[in-house]
Write a protein that holds these residues in place. Structure first.
Motif, mmCIF file in Angstrom:
data_model
loop_
_atom_site.group_PDB
_atom_site.id
_atom_site.type_symbol
_atom_site.label_atom_id
_atom_site.label_comp_id
_atom_site.label_asym_id
_atom_site.label_seq_id
_atom_site.Cartn_x
_atom_site.Cartn_y
_atom_site.Cartn_z
ATOM 1 N N LYS A 49 0.824 -1.203 0.000
ATOM 2 C CA LYS A 49 0.000 0.000 0.000
ATOM 3 C C LYS A 49 0.867 1.265 0.000
ATOM 4 C CE LYS A 49 -4.346 -1.489 0.396
ATOM 5 N NZ LYS A 49 -5.440 -1.071 -0.507
ATOM 6 N N LEU A 50 0.338 2.315 -0.641
ATOM 7 C CA LEU A 50 0.986 3.621 -0.660
ATOM 8 C C LEU A 50 0.052 4.656 -0.047
ATOM 9 C CD1 LEU A 50 2.353 3.662 -4.327
ATOM 10 C CD2 LEU A 50 3.724 3.417 -2.251
ATOM 11 N N PRO A 51 0.531 5.445 0.916
ATOM 12 C CA PRO A 51 -0.302 6.544 1.411
ATOM 13 C C PRO A 51 -0.594 7.499 0.263
ATOM 14 C CG PRO A 51 1.951 6.805 2.159
ATOM 15 C CD PRO A 51 1.865 5.444 1.529
ATOM 16 N N ASP A 61 -3.758 3.696 -0.414
ATOM 17 C CA ASP A 61 -4.208 3.423 0.946
ATOM 18 C C ASP A 61 -5.161 4.526 1.413
ATOM 19 O OD1 ASP A 61 -4.575 2.713 3.558
ATOM 20 O OD2 ASP A 61 -2.449 2.751 4.114
ATOM 21 N N LEU A 62 -6.451 4.232 1.466
ATOM 22 C CA LEU A 62 -7.444 5.221 1.890
ATOM 23 C C LEU A 62 -7.454 5.429 3.397
ATOM 24 C CD1 LEU A 62 -10.444 4.404 -0.476
ATOM 25 C CD2 LEU A 62 -8.710 6.190 -0.688
ATOM 26 N N ASP A 63 -6.668 4.656 4.121
ATOM 27 C CA ASP A 63 -6.534 4.877 5.558
ATOM 28 C C ASP A 63 -5.380 5.825 5.880
ATOM 29 O OD1 ASP A 63 -8.649 3.206 6.301
ATOM 30 O OD2 ASP A 63 -7.382 1.417 6.155
ATOM 31 N N ALA A 64 -4.698 6.312 4.857
ATOM 32 C CA ALA A 64 -3.596 7.262 5.053
ATOM 33 C C ALA A 64 -3.642 8.273 3.912
ATOM 34 C CB ALA A 64 -2.254 6.539 5.093
ATOM 35 N N VAL A 65 -4.510 9.278 4.059
ATOM 36 C CA VAL A 65 -4.735 10.279 3.006
ATOM 37 C C VAL A 65 -4.350 11.651 3.531
ATOM 38 C CG1 VAL A 65 -6.407 11.361 1.449
ATOM 39 C CG2 VAL A 65 -6.607 8.921 2.006
ATOM 40 N N ALA A 66 -3.474 12.341 2.800
ATOM 41 C CA ALA A 66 -3.074 13.707 3.147
ATOM 42 C C ALA A 66 -3.308 14.616 1.956
ATOM 43 C CB ALA A 66 -1.603 13.748 3.576
ATOM 44 N N ALA A 106 8.436 15.542 6.227
ATOM 45 C CA ALA A 106 8.576 15.000 7.580
ATOM 46 C C ALA A 106 7.269 15.131 8.355
ATOM 47 C CB ALA A 106 9.707 15.727 8.307
ATOM 48 N N PHE A 107 6.596 16.284 8.195
ATOM 49 C CA PHE A 107 5.323 16.493 8.893
ATOM 50 C C PHE A 107 4.278 15.479 8.426
ATOM 51 C CE2 PHE A 107 1.071 18.345 8.976
ATOM 52 C CZ PHE A 107 0.952 18.721 10.303
ATOM 53 N N LEU A 108 4.181 15.281 7.121
ATOM 54 C CA LEU A 108 3.166 14.373 6.592
ATOM 55 C C LEU A 108 3.444 12.929 7.005
ATOM 56 C CD1 LEU A 108 2.762 15.920 3.027
ATOM 57 C CD2 LEU A 108 1.105 16.011 4.896
ATOM 58 N N LYS A 109 4.695 12.517 6.949
ATOM 59 C CA LYS A 109 5.018 11.135 7.338
ATOM 60 C C LYS A 109 4.726 10.892 8.813
ATOM 61 C CE LYS A 109 8.512 10.092 3.819
ATOM 62 N NZ LYS A 109 9.904 9.678 3.547
ATOM 63 N N LYS A 110 5.087 11.860 9.639
ATOM 64 C CA LYS A 110 4.818 11.717 11.069
ATOM 65 C C LYS A 110 3.324 11.700 11.346
ATOM 66 C CE LYS A 110 5.621 13.986 15.524
ATOM 67 N NZ LYS A 110 6.254 15.157 16.207
ATOM 68 N N SER A 111 2.586 12.554 10.649
ATOM 69 C CA SER A 111 1.145 12.674 10.904
ATOM 70 C C SER A 111 0.385 11.444 10.435
ATOM 71 C CB SER A 111 0.602 13.917 10.203
ATOM 72 O OG SER A 111 1.236 15.087 10.687
ATOM 73 N N LEU A 112 0.780 10.884 9.293
ATOM 74 C CA LEU A 112 0.067 9.719 8.776
ATOM 75 C C LEU A 112 0.477 8.442 9.493
ATOM 76 C CD1 LEU A 112 0.108 10.401 4.927
ATOM 77 C CD2 LEU A 112 -1.784 10.716 6.519
ATOM 78 N N ASN A 113 1.734 8.399 9.922
ATOM 79 C CA ASN A 113 2.239 7.227 10.652
ATOM 80 C C ASN A 113 1.940 5.938 9.902
ATOM 81 O OD1 ASN A 113 3.570 5.969 12.776
ATOM 82 N ND2 ASN A 113 1.681 5.665 13.955
ATOM 83 N N SER A 114 2.150 6.007 8.586
ATOM 84 C CA SER A 114 1.861 4.841 7.745
ATOM 85 C C SER A 114 3.073 3.919 7.728
ATOM 86 C CB SER A 114 1.537 5.296 6.318
ATOM 87 O OG SER A 114 1.439 4.187 5.452
#
Length: 712
Positions: A484-486, A567-572, A701-709
């Motif tokens: 899966k890909l965010p 991955d619809l569970d990790a959308v930014a 960095a903000f997006l990766k930390k926030s999604l925690n995928s």
């Protein structure tokens, strides 16, 4: 494996390259002028993809040469305030010769460097400095090249090309009056960037008089340098007073200036609505051709446009064309135009498309006209789309009718003179500038921009019932089914700009770079964007947010149904300006779909943006406050439950820093955690290299930390 490793190394270096090249704009030729006989092409360009100084160039007989190099003429020092404002409105990213004007034969060229007036001839000779009354702005030679008009301190002057006989033609009556300049709304939202036009005989000028005394003033401060006083700007926010703009005939000899008689208000054909203001407050276009001065005016509510012929002796006007619309009258760049025969070239609505009327000829239904780019005799050149992801150059003349000039998928535009067409083409492979004569290629003008270290690999999609045009960017190293890909949405999707086109712009390289960081990146042009007809453009009337958000949501679900790795569970979602507004609105109103957002330069309070732009969509805030309420973000700050990063240039005079401050204050008052990143010294366009490069890394960095995928 070696190719994948190289791709990763290039991706690491990309943010610095993106910043250093000013979004890959350096080294790109622009501002073309083709001489009437087609033998000469003028343009500006720096010498390479990292050179920030633009030179003036001449193309003749297949060869390029520099006409004026600022580095040999003297370093550009203090740029006049009017030029700073013009460059900000134009989103100018370089210094040096960034604008110029010519006489009618393109033999005499005038430009300003640091307020100093310079001329150079295209038929030989070195650049020459001309003494002026003070810092010169927007110098323009007369058609015969004998004189040069320029603005200094808000006053219009004229000087002979040999430097003699400098005289004052129009002096401002007060500190808030100018002659020959543009007001903020005309330059920023209407895109009329000029304030004076010569008569064909060179004995008079059509001049804009601007009085900003009724306009509220905003103060742009630099908190990082508290010793500097704030800069005062007249800024007409929605619902407040505009600058008073009038047009005048100013003669070099003879009687005093004559005011053009602009009607006070539109007539009975003007459409009434809940808010109706038929007063003509906007001058949207002006010119002076062989038939006399011609100006276009628009009402405050934008539902009527009149094209007026002006008697240069008396100022009396006669309507040549009237346009009315129940929502707003769209302004088409390059119009109106009159051909030598007197035939008018005017916008014309064909069914649901924006078309052209050229005398008795009408563009075919379904051909969406974008802009008139020039005329040669009775031949008209314009750009238009049959597919919204492509823009082509077309021409019309009475004998041949309508003919497409450009070929191949891309975003094409043109500059014309004689039998020469300079075809400026952006394609999926990059940009080229081709010189055509009598329809055949005779040469190229070099594009010296750096090639992005990241190669965009967009997959073009048409999604959902509304056939939303989209692009999907996947990591170069990703194999379908491997995991899966965010999902990161990276839209603009606002009025006036398309991103989903067959032309490789900086934005597509940025989307691919984010993909290389481990995201699937989706870009969608929704309702309100250009190229899809009148109903599509006006679907956002009364609500600038929800229809556009609906399109983004429909696109992401449809894309995910076709590409199961999303991955619809990790959308930014991320964006800048309107795109930043859309990003913040997404996490406010749909936290069940969007899990994190980065909002750059977001206009969070619609009452704070300018009259012409905002009232077009939302009406008057005192009459239709509910439109501004539903379209703003500040009233919904209490709804934030997802991570949100707000980024804003402290010196932004387009989307003022106040937008971010008011939104952040409302979030704090509601007890909603969020992150704020102010960019010291930055305007609406971030040009400081360290800021622009590191901002991309911080966002990631903000997006990766926030999604925690787990996949990133």
């Amino acid at each position: 494996m070696a190719d994948d490793t190289q791709d990763l190394m290039d991706a690491q270096d990309f943010p610095r390259q993106y910043a250093r090249t000013r979004r890959f704009s350096l080294g790109v030729p622009r501002h073309f002028t083709v001489s009437p006989d087609g033998s000469r092409v003028l343009f500006v360009r720096s010498t390479g993809g990292q050179d920030r100084v633009s030179r003036l160039w001449l193309y003749v007989d297949g060869q390029e040469r520099v006409l004026a190099d600022p580095l040999t003429l003297g370093v550009e020092a203090d740029v006049p305030e009017a030029e700073k404002v013009r460059r900000e409105r134009a989103r100018e990213t370089s210094s040096g010769v960034v604008s110029y004007a010519t006489d009618s034969a393109a033999l005499m060229v005038a430009f300003a460097l640091g307020g100093e007036l310079w001329t150079v001839r295209t038929d030989g000779g070195a650049p020459r400095s001309i003494a002026t009354a003070g810092p010169a702005f927007d110098p323009r030679p007369s058609p015969d090249g004998d004189r040069i008009a320029y603005v200094c301190g808000g006053a219009l002057h004229v000087v002979r090309a040999d430097g003699s006989d400098d005289r004052l033609l129009a002096a401002p009556e007060g500190p808030e009056v100018t002659y020959g300049l543009c007001d903020h709304v005309s330059a920023e939202s209407i895109h009329r960037t000029r304030g004076h036009w010569w008569s064909p005989e060179g004995d008079a000028l059509l001049v804009a008089r601007v009085d900003t005394s009724p306009v509220r003033r905003w103060y742009i401060a630099d908190p990082a340098n508290p010793e500097k006083p704030p800069v005062s700007r007249p800024y007409p926010a929605a619902g407040t007073a505009n600058a008073e703009v009038s047009m005048h005939i100013v003669r070099l000899e003879g009687p005093e200036m004559v005011a053009a008689e602009i009607p006070e208000a539109a007539g009975e054909q003007h459409f009434a609505s809940r808010w109706t203001d038929p007063t003509f407050e906007y001058v949207t276009a002006a010119s002076w051709d062989g038939h006399g001065p011609l100006i276009s005016v628009q009402t405050r509510d934008q539902r009527s446009v009149y094209v007026l012929a002006v008697d240069p002796a008396t100022g009396a006007t006669k309507a040549q064309h009237r346009a009315h619309d129940r929502a707003w009258v769209d302004l088409m760049p390059g119009t109106p135009v009159r051909l030598p025969s007197g035939t008018p070239v005017i916008p014309w609505c064909c069914s649901d498309t924006h078309g052209l009327r050229i005398g008795d000829a009408f563009t075919p239904d379904g051909l969406e006209v974008r802009e008139v780019v020039g005329t040669v005799g009775e031949r008209v050149f314009f750009t238009a789309s049959e597919d919204p992801t492509e823009i082509h150059v077309w021409s019309h003349d009475p004998d041949a009718g309508f003919v497409r000039v450009s070929e191949g998928p891309g975003v094409h535009t043109a500059h014309v003179g004689g039998d020469t067409v300079v075809l400026d083409s952006g394609t999926d492979e990059g940009q080229t500038v081709t010189v055509l004569q009598s329809g055949k290629s005779v040469g190229q003008i070099a594009v010296l921009a750096e090639k992005p270290l990241v190669t965009p690999r967009p997959v073009f999609l048409t999604l959902g019932e509304r056939e939303l045009r989209s692009q999907l960017f996947l990591p170069s190293w990703h194999e379908p089914g491997s995991g899966k890909l965010p999902l990161l949405l990276n839209p603009y999707s606002g009025a006036g700009i398309q991103l989903v086109v067959h032309g490789r712009g900086w934005w597509s390289a940025v989307s691919q770079w984010f993909a290389e960081q481990g995201f699937a990146v989706l870009v969608t042009d929704g309702r309100g964007t250009p190229g899809r007809g009148r109903a599509w453009a006006k679907a956002i009337q009364g609500d600038r947010l929800r229809p556009v958000l609906e399109d983004q949501i429909d696109a992401l679900y449809e894309a995910a149904s076709r590409h199961p790795d999303l991955d619809l569970d990790a959308v930014a979602i991320r964006g800048w300006s309107y795109g930043g507004y859309l990003a913040a609105g997404a996490v406010l109103h749909h936290p069940e779909i969007f899990h994190a957002a980065v909002a750059g330069a977001a206009p969070t309070d619609r009452r704070l943006y300018d009259t012409h732009w905002e009232e077009r969509f939302l009406g008057h805030p005192d009459v239709q406050p509910e439109n501004y309420e539903r379209s703003s973000l500040v009233p919904y700050a209490h709804k934030l439950t997802r991570p949100l990063l707000l980024v804003h240039g402290v010196s932004d005079d387009n989307v003022a820093f106040a937008h971010m401050l008011r939104f952040s204050s409302a979030l704090l008052a509601a007890g909603r955690p969020h992150t704020v990143l102010p960019l010291s010294g930055a305007t609406h366009l971030v040009t400081q290299e360290d800021q622009a490069a590191n901002l991309m890394l911080l966002e990631t960095a903000f997006l990766k930390k926030s999604l925690n995928s787990p996949s990133i």
